[in-house]
Design a protein around this motif. Structure first.
Motif, PDB file in Angstrom:
ATOM      1  N   GLY A 256      52.491  29.620  55.126  1.00 34.56           N
ATOM      2  CA  GLY A 256      51.356  28.425  54.998  1.00 34.56           C
ATOM      3  C   GLY A 256      50.081  29.285  55.172  1.00 34.56           C
ATOM      4  N   THR A 257      48.918  28.756  54.392  1.00 31.43           N
ATOM      5  CA  THR A 257      47.848  29.477  54.378  1.00 31.43           C
ATOM      6  C   THR A 257      46.704  28.272  54.531  1.00 31.43           C
ATOM      7  OG1 THR A 257      47.547  29.565  51.880  1.00 31.43           O
ATOM      8  CG2 THR A 257      48.361  31.327  52.976  1.00 31.43           C
ATOM      9  N   ASP A 258      45.557  28.488  54.901  1.00 32.24           N
ATOM     10  CA  ASP A 258      44.294  27.634  55.295  1.00 32.24           C
ATOM     11  C   ASP A 258      43.345  28.668  54.701  1.00 32.24           C
ATOM     12  OD1 ASP A 258      42.160  26.072  55.509  1.00 32.24           O
ATOM     13  OD2 ASP A 258      42.703  25.887  57.736  1.00 32.24           O
ATOM     14  N   VAL A 259      42.645  28.257  53.574  1.00 30.85           N
ATOM     15  CA  VAL A 259      41.680  29.179  52.664  1.00 30.85           C
ATOM     16  C   VAL A 259      40.238  28.577  53.107  1.00 30.85           C
ATOM     17  CG1 VAL A 259      40.895  30.090  50.613  1.00 30.85           C
ATOM     18  CG2 VAL A 259      43.506  29.671  51.065  1.00 30.85           C
ATOM     19  N   SER A 260      39.218  29.547  53.499  1.00 31.07           N
ATOM     20  CA  SER A 260      38.035  29.120  53.554  1.00 31.07           C
ATOM     21  C   SER A 260      37.032  30.045  52.811  1.00 31.07           C
ATOM     22  CB  SER A 260      37.588  29.094  55.200  1.00 31.07           C
ATOM     23  OG  SER A 260      37.396  30.394  55.623  1.00 31.07           O
ATOM     24  N   SER A 261      35.703  30.132  52.608  1.00 35.44           N
ATOM     25  CA  SER A 261      35.209  31.006  51.899  1.00 35.44           C
ATOM     26  C   SER A 261      35.288  32.484  52.629  1.00 35.44           C
ATOM     27  CB  SER A 261      33.403  30.642  51.898  1.00 35.44           C
ATOM     28  OG  SER A 261      33.027  30.455  53.123  1.00 35.44           O
ATOM     29  N   LYS A 262      35.330  32.693  53.727  1.00 36.14           N
ATOM     30  CA  LYS A 262      35.278  34.030  54.265  1.00 36.14           C
ATOM     31  C   LYS A 262      36.694  34.674  54.957  1.00 36.14           C
ATOM     32  CE  LYS A 262      30.459  33.871  55.281  1.00 36.14           C
ATOM     33  NZ  LYS A 262      29.672  34.396  56.319  1.00 36.14           N
ATOM     34  N   LYS A 263      37.602  33.632  55.115  1.00 43.80           N
ATOM     35  CA  LYS A 263      38.848  34.008  55.674  1.00 43.80           C
ATOM     36  C   LYS A 263      40.102  33.106  55.274  1.00 43.80           C
ATOM     37  CE  LYS A 263      38.370  30.811  59.588  1.00 43.80           C
ATOM     38  NZ  LYS A 263      38.896  30.705  60.853  1.00 43.80           N
ATOM     39  N   LEU A 264      41.138  33.781  55.514  1.00 43.54           N
ATOM     40  CA  LEU A 264      42.492  33.311  55.111  1.00 43.54           C
ATOM     41  C   LEU A 264      43.317  33.058  56.570  1.00 43.54           C
ATOM     42  CD1 LEU A 264      43.333  35.596  52.151  1.00 43.54           C
ATOM     43  CD2 LEU A 264      42.742  33.191  51.947  1.00 43.54           C
ATOM     44  N   ASP A 265      43.670  31.997  56.959  1.00 44.05           N
ATOM     45  CA  ASP A 265      44.611  31.932  57.996  1.00 44.05           C
ATOM     46  C   ASP A 265      45.829  31.752  57.566  1.00 44.05           C
ATOM     47  OD1 ASP A 265      42.351  31.966  59.959  1.00 44.05           O
ATOM     48  OD2 ASP A 265      42.041  29.949  59.735  1.00 44.05           O
ATOM     49  N   VAL A 266      46.757  32.523  57.824  1.00 45.86           N
ATOM     50  CA  VAL A 266      48.239  32.312  57.443  1.00 45.86           C
ATOM     51  C   VAL A 266      49.115  32.189  58.814  1.00 45.86           C
ATOM     52  CG1 VAL A 266      48.362  34.829  57.263  1.00 45.86           C
ATOM     53  CG2 VAL A 266      49.793  33.389  55.795  1.00 45.86           C
TER      54      VAL A 266
ATOM     55  N   THR B 101      44.505  35.925  60.906  1.00 46.64           N
ATOM     56  CA  THR B 101      43.362  35.492  60.131  1.00 46.64           C
ATOM     57  C   THR B 101      42.950  36.992  59.551  1.00 46.64           C
ATOM     58  OG1 THR B 101      42.472  34.047  61.853  1.00 46.64           O
ATOM     59  CG2 THR B 101      40.867  35.066  60.298  1.00 46.64           C
ATOM     60  N   LEU B 102      43.029  36.719  58.036  1.00 49.31           N
ATOM     61  CA  LEU B 102      42.449  37.848  57.090  1.00 49.31           C
ATOM     62  C   LEU B 102      41.334  37.531  56.520  1.00 49.31           C
ATOM     63  CD1 LEU B 102      46.183  38.009  55.892  1.00 49.31           C
ATOM     64  CD2 LEU B 102      45.110  39.584  57.621  1.00 49.31           C
ATOM     65  N   PRO B 103      40.918  38.617  55.883  1.00 45.08           N
ATOM     66  CA  PRO B 103      39.720  38.272  55.067  1.00 45.08           C
ATOM     67  C   PRO B 103      40.105  37.743  53.882  1.00 45.08           C
ATOM     68  CG  PRO B 103      40.198  40.700  55.257  1.00 45.08           C
ATOM     69  CD  PRO B 103      41.248  40.033  55.875  1.00 45.08           C
ATOM     70  N   ASN B 104      39.079  36.845  53.393  1.00 41.27           N
ATOM     71  CA  ASN B 104      39.451  36.215  51.986  1.00 41.27           C
ATOM     72  C   ASN B 104      38.885  36.945  50.881  1.00 41.27           C
ATOM     73  OD1 ASN B 104      39.940  34.529  49.899  1.00 41.27           O
ATOM     74  ND2 ASN B 104      38.734  32.846  50.320  1.00 41.27           N
ATOM     75  N   ASP B 105      39.601  38.033  50.476  1.00 44.65           N
ATOM     76  CA  ASP B 105      39.341  38.895  49.307  1.00 44.65           C
ATOM     77  C   ASP B 105      40.493  39.527  48.948  1.00 44.65           C
ATOM     78  OD1 ASP B 105      39.950  40.834  51.583  1.00 44.65           O
ATOM     79  OD2 ASP B 105      38.045  41.346  51.686  1.00 44.65           O
ATOM     80  N   LEU B 106      40.487  40.541  48.082  1.00 44.68           N
ATOM     81  CA  LEU B 106      41.869  41.073  47.615  1.00 44.68           C
ATOM     82  C   LEU B 106      42.672  41.739  48.510  1.00 44.68           C
ATOM     83  CD1 LEU B 106      43.474  41.426  44.822  1.00 44.68           C
ATOM     84  CD2 LEU B 106      41.922  43.375  44.480  1.00 44.68           C
ATOM     85  N   ASN B 107      42.161  42.545  49.610  1.00 43.02           N
ATOM     86  CA  ASN B 107      42.784  42.911  50.702  1.00 43.02           C
ATOM     87  C   ASN B 107      43.550  41.928  51.509  1.00 43.02           C
ATOM     88  OD1 ASN B 107      43.586  45.167  52.375  1.00 43.02           O
ATOM     89  ND2 ASN B 107      41.990  44.530  53.765  1.00 43.02           N
ATOM     90  N   GLY B 108      42.977  41.033  51.766  1.00 45.38           N
ATOM     91  CA  GLY B 108      43.593  39.849  52.725  1.00 45.38           C
ATOM     92  C   GLY B 108      44.773  39.283  51.853  1.00 45.38           C
ATOM     93  N   ALA B 109      44.542  38.910  50.391  1.00 43.29           N
ATOM     94  CA  ALA B 109      45.506  38.431  49.636  1.00 43.29           C
ATOM     95  C   ALA B 109      46.712  39.372  49.430  1.00 43.29           C
ATOM     96  CB  ALA B 109      45.019  37.792  48.381  1.00 43.29           C
ATOM     97  N   ASN B 110      46.410  40.673  49.257  1.00 44.22           N
ATOM     98  CA  ASN B 110      47.554  41.513  49.345  1.00 44.22           C
ATOM     99  C   ASN B 110      48.315  41.877  50.475  1.00 44.22           C
ATOM    100  OD1 ASN B 110      47.190  42.616  46.626  1.00 44.22           O
ATOM    101  ND2 ASN B 110      45.735  43.951  46.928  1.00 44.22           N
ATOM    102  N   GLN B 111      47.657  41.717  51.525  1.00 43.76           N
ATOM    103  CA  GLN B 111      48.451  41.755  52.946  1.00 43.76           C
ATOM    104  C   GLN B 111      49.441  40.592  53.181  1.00 43.76           C
ATOM    105  OE1 GLN B 111      46.185  42.639  56.613  1.00 43.76           O
ATOM    106  NE2 GLN B 111      44.420  43.044  55.266  1.00 43.76           N
TER     107      GLN B 111
END
Length: 68
Positions: A6-16, A30-40
């Protein structure tokens, strides 16, 4: 058994949060909301599946409220 991501997306972060069908919380972070975070997230799903061989993997995200 199932794996839920389950993910919660905001402009700066991804909570998963990763759960199994027995409501065991495998990981929450909590991961960064960028390509690196999505790849993780993308890398963690097959890694969990390799350990437990889930019969089904369900990926969801929060429902966004409409702008009024």
């Amino acid at each position: 058994m199932k794996l839920f991501a389950g993910t919660d997306v905001s402009s700066k972060k991804l909570d998963v949060c990763f759960l199994d069908s027995e409501d065991t919380r495998l990981k929450e972070e909590t991961l960064p909301n960028d390509l690196n975070g999505a790849n993780q997230i993308k890398e963690k799903i097959p890694a969990y599946n390799q350990r437990a061989h889930y019969e089904k993997i369900v990926i969801g995200k929060e429902r966004q409220r409409p702008i009024q």
